[in-house]
Design a protein around this motif. Sequence first.
Motif, mmCIF file in Angstrom:
data_model
loop_
_atom_site.group_PDB
_atom_site.id
_atom_site.type_symbol
_atom_site.label_atom_id
_atom_site.label_comp_id
_atom_site.label_asym_id
_atom_site.label_seq_id
_atom_site.Cartn_x
_atom_site.Cartn_y
_atom_site.Cartn_z
ATOM 1 N N PRO A 127 0.821 -1.221 0.000
ATOM 2 C CA PRO A 127 0.000 0.000 0.000
ATOM 3 C C PRO A 127 0.848 1.261 0.000
ATOM 4 O O PRO A 127 1.930 1.297 0.613
ATOM 5 N N GLU A 128 0.390 2.272 -0.703
ATOM 6 C CA GLU A 128 1.071 3.566 -0.656
ATOM 7 C C GLU A 128 0.913 4.189 0.715
ATOM 8 O O GLU A 128 -0.073 3.957 1.417
ATOM 9 N N ALA A 167 16.535 11.063 8.108
ATOM 10 C CA ALA A 167 15.374 10.997 7.225
ATOM 11 C C ALA A 167 14.752 9.604 7.224
ATOM 12 O O ALA A 167 13.523 9.445 7.297
ATOM 13 N N VAL A 168 15.595 8.575 7.153
ATOM 14 C CA VAL A 168 15.104 7.195 7.175
ATOM 15 C C VAL A 168 14.523 6.863 8.551
ATOM 16 O O VAL A 168 13.513 6.148 8.657
ATOM 17 N N MET A 169 15.109 7.404 9.599
ATOM 18 C CA MET A 169 14.563 7.190 10.944
ATOM 19 C C MET A 169 13.162 7.764 11.061
ATOM 20 O O MET A 169 12.266 7.149 11.656
ATOM 21 N N VAL A 170 12.951 8.947 10.501
ATOM 22 C CA VAL A 170 11.617 9.558 10.507
ATOM 23 C C VAL A 170 10.649 8.683 9.716
ATOM 24 O O VAL A 170 9.511 8.442 10.131
ATOM 25 N N LEU A 174 7.259 6.972 11.445
ATOM 26 C CA LEU A 174 5.948 7.492 11.053
ATOM 27 C C LEU A 174 5.325 6.735 9.881
ATOM 28 O O LEU A 174 4.287 7.150 9.365
ATOM 29 N N ASN A 175 5.984 5.655 9.446
ATOM 30 C CA ASN A 175 5.501 4.875 8.308
ATOM 31 C C ASN A 175 5.285 5.771 7.091
ATOM 32 O O ASN A 175 4.250 5.723 6.425
ATOM 33 N N ALA A 176 6.268 6.589 6.814
ATOM 34 C CA ALA A 176 6.167 7.580 5.742
ATOM 35 C C ALA A 176 6.947 7.138 4.515
ATOM 36 O O ALA A 176 7.952 6.423 4.611
ATOM 37 N N ASP A 177 6.487 7.581 3.366
ATOM 38 C CA ASP A 177 7.228 7.431 2.114
ATOM 39 C C ASP A 177 8.096 8.670 1.974
ATOM 40 O O ASP A 177 7.576 9.794 1.936
ATOM 41 N N ILE A 178 9.419 8.481 1.928
ATOM 42 C CA ILE A 178 10.314 9.635 1.873
ATOM 43 C C ILE A 178 11.104 9.653 0.575
ATOM 44 O O ILE A 178 11.288 8.623 -0.080
ATOM 45 N N ARG A 179 11.547 10.839 0.220
ATOM 46 C CA ARG A 179 12.505 11.024 -0.856
ATOM 47 C C ARG A 179 13.615 11.932 -0.358
ATOM 48 O O ARG A 179 13.355 12.890 0.362
ATOM 49 N N VAL A 180 14.837 11.598 -0.741
ATOM 50 C CA VAL A 180 16.002 12.351 -0.298
ATOM 51 C C VAL A 180 16.746 12.870 -1.523
ATOM 52 O O VAL A 180 17.075 12.103 -2.425
ATOM 53 N N SER A 181 16.971 14.175 -1.554
ATOM 54 C CA SER A 181 17.766 14.808 -2.616
ATOM 55 C C SER A 181 18.898 15.569 -1.938
ATOM 56 O O SER A 181 18.689 16.664 -1.426
ATOM 57 N N SER A 182 20.069 14.977 -1.905
ATOM 58 C CA SER A 182 21.158 15.579 -1.129
ATOM 59 C C SER A 182 22.501 15.285 -1.763
ATOM 60 O O SER A 182 22.665 14.304 -2.488
ATOM 61 N N GLN A 183 23.468 16.162 -1.478
ATOM 62 C CA GLN A 183 24.816 15.995 -2.015
ATOM 63 C C GLN A 183 25.836 16.599 -1.054
ATOM 64 O O GLN A 183 25.725 17.766 -0.654
ATOM 65 N N ASP A 226 9.166 15.316 -13.444
ATOM 66 C CA ASP A 226 7.726 15.568 -13.365
ATOM 67 C C ASP A 226 7.293 15.504 -11.899
ATOM 68 O O ASP A 226 7.070 14.422 -11.349
ATOM 69 N N PHE A 227 7.172 16.653 -11.269
ATOM 70 C CA PHE A 227 6.838 16.709 -9.849
ATOM 71 C C PHE A 227 5.386 16.348 -9.559
ATOM 72 O O PHE A 227 5.038 16.099 -8.407
ATOM 73 N N THR A 228 4.546 16.318 -10.580
ATOM 74 C CA THR A 228 3.138 15.951 -10.348
ATOM 75 C C THR A 228 2.995 14.482 -9.972
ATOM 76 O O THR A 228 1.949 14.081 -9.440
ATOM 77 N N LYS A 229 4.033 13.674 -10.227
ATOM 78 C CA LYS A 229 3.938 12.242 -9.949
ATOM 79 C C LYS A 229 3.920 11.928 -8.456
ATOM 80 O O LYS A 229 3.439 10.865 -8.049
ATOM 81 N N TRP A 230 4.480 12.823 -7.661
ATOM 82 C CA TRP A 230 4.613 12.550 -6.220
ATOM 83 C C TRP A 230 4.612 13.870 -5.482
ATOM 84 O O TRP A 230 5.519 14.680 -5.642
ATOM 85 N N GLN A 231 3.569 14.107 -4.692
ATOM 86 C CA GLN A 231 3.422 15.360 -3.964
ATOM 87 C C GLN A 231 3.528 15.107 -2.459
ATOM 88 O O GLN A 231 2.713 14.393 -1.872
ATOM 89 N N PRO A 232 4.547 15.674 -1.812
ATOM 90 C CA PRO A 232 4.739 15.439 -0.379
ATOM 91 C C PRO A 232 3.845 16.304 0.490
ATOM 92 O O PRO A 232 3.362 17.357 0.075
ATOM 93 N N ASN A 233 3.659 15.832 1.735
ATOM 94 C CA ASN A 233 2.982 16.643 2.745
ATOM 95 C C ASN A 233 3.943 17.650 3.367
ATOM 96 O O ASN A 233 3.539 18.759 3.731
ATOM 97 N N TYR A 234 5.208 17.235 3.494
ATOM 98 C CA TYR A 234 6.240 18.096 4.083
ATOM 99 C C TYR A 234 7.482 18.086 3.198
ATOM 100 O O TYR A 234 7.837 17.049 2.626
ATOM 101 N N VAL A 235 8.132 19.235 3.103
ATOM 102 C CA VAL A 235 9.457 19.326 2.488
ATOM 103 C C VAL A 235 10.387 19.937 3.527
ATOM 104 O O VAL A 235 10.198 21.081 3.949
ATOM 105 N N PHE A 236 11.371 19.160 3.971
ATOM 106 C CA PHE A 236 12.372 19.634 4.924
ATOM 107 C C PHE A 236 13.652 19.956 4.165
ATOM 108 O O PHE A 236 14.234 19.086 3.512
ATOM 109 N N ILE A 237 14.079 21.224 4.237
ATOM 110 C CA ILE A 237 15.284 21.681 3.539
ATOM 111 C C ILE A 237 16.394 21.862 4.570
ATOM 112 O O ILE A 237 16.318 22.748 5.418
ATOM 113 N N ASN A 238 17.409 21.012 4.496
ATOM 114 C CA ASN A 238 18.520 21.073 5.452
ATOM 115 C C ASN A 238 19.781 21.513 4.707
ATOM 116 O O ASN A 238 20.730 20.758 4.540
#
Length: 369
Positions: A127-128, A167-170, A174-183, A226-238
């Motif tokens: 399930p999503e 991020a993975v700990m969160v 919270l049983n969340a689907d996360i995406r990480v964009s970092s360098q 294409d950002f319409t494919k996945w819309q987050p509830n929260y965006v955390f910018i670190n």
Amino acid sequence: MSEVKRYTLPEVPHLVHGRTNGSLTPLTLFWTAAGLELNVRGSELWVEFTADWDIHEPWYSFMVNGEFFSRRMAQKGTERVCVFRGMDPEKVKNVRIFKDTQAMNADPESVLQINAIETDGEFLPVPERNLKIEFIGDSITSGEGDIGAKAETDWISMFFSAENNYAVMVSRALNADIRVSSQSGWGVCCGWNNDPNSAIPPIYGQLCGLLSGEKNIALGAKEPYDFTKWQPNYVFINLGTNDCGAFSQPAWTDETTGETFQNRRTEDGKLNPEDEARFAHGATAFLKQLRGYYPNARLVWIYGMLGLELAPALQKAIDDYKAETGDTNAEFLSLTDDLKNRGCRDHPSVGAHRTAANELITYIKKQNA
């Protein structure tokens, strides 16, 4: 004992974590913590990977039923790896296969792909998640130094770990689907060494725009995402730690044009007001950029795991953003600099990541109370 059968990803129910180029044959894992999630009823499970690199080898990890299970360095070429074997064939196991290391922009040959899955059982739907969270950052969010002995100083992919990442700990809590964009080493306006080419905002709109080389270009890394494919509830910018570090580094010089860039300090050691204001303006602009991609997400700029010197500039950036746009769904959140939990390469250790994760978990739960 049932026969182990091979399946391509389109043949089985699954959930992909992280940005993708749309192909499942194979599935290319670009960013930190990108991966594949499965529910399988069987006694054993195998994964077929393809990997390559020139300098920085990819690492990957397995989680079974929500807990870390094993971690491996990818081998060049194609390899078949066992996730588990001999388990109760009647019980359903939730399995997550994820990339442990960041996208390596300094290695144009670095790639990690999942080709197929093998099991003696059957796959069930995954399930999503109702809660979706995007994390944008630098080496902290890439998990640099959260694994390995504190004395280690080598900059190698072995010392990156998504498993120990806040991020993975969160996500797990919270049983969340996360995406990480970092360098590692990158910032808002420049990298740790004042290089303005090491900035996340200009490449954020691409699938994985910081990658280079013909191989990654062929995989679509430079294509608009294409950002319409996945819309987050929260965006955390670190972001901001490397911009801050650049204030203590020599000027960067473009070898072709001779142009220079530098975040300067005044004679008394304080941040140069003009350069601090430039950083704040860049952060405000990035918030506007993110709002264009994510119209309904709560934008939260988090900062402080390696110092808080730019916190006033970030608070100003948030205030300016709200004043200029009228958007109140954004804020600044200070995180704890857990000095006693510094780890490898003087970066936050797993303990410091737990501290940050707990602060974000508390924040999200309060938002949803």
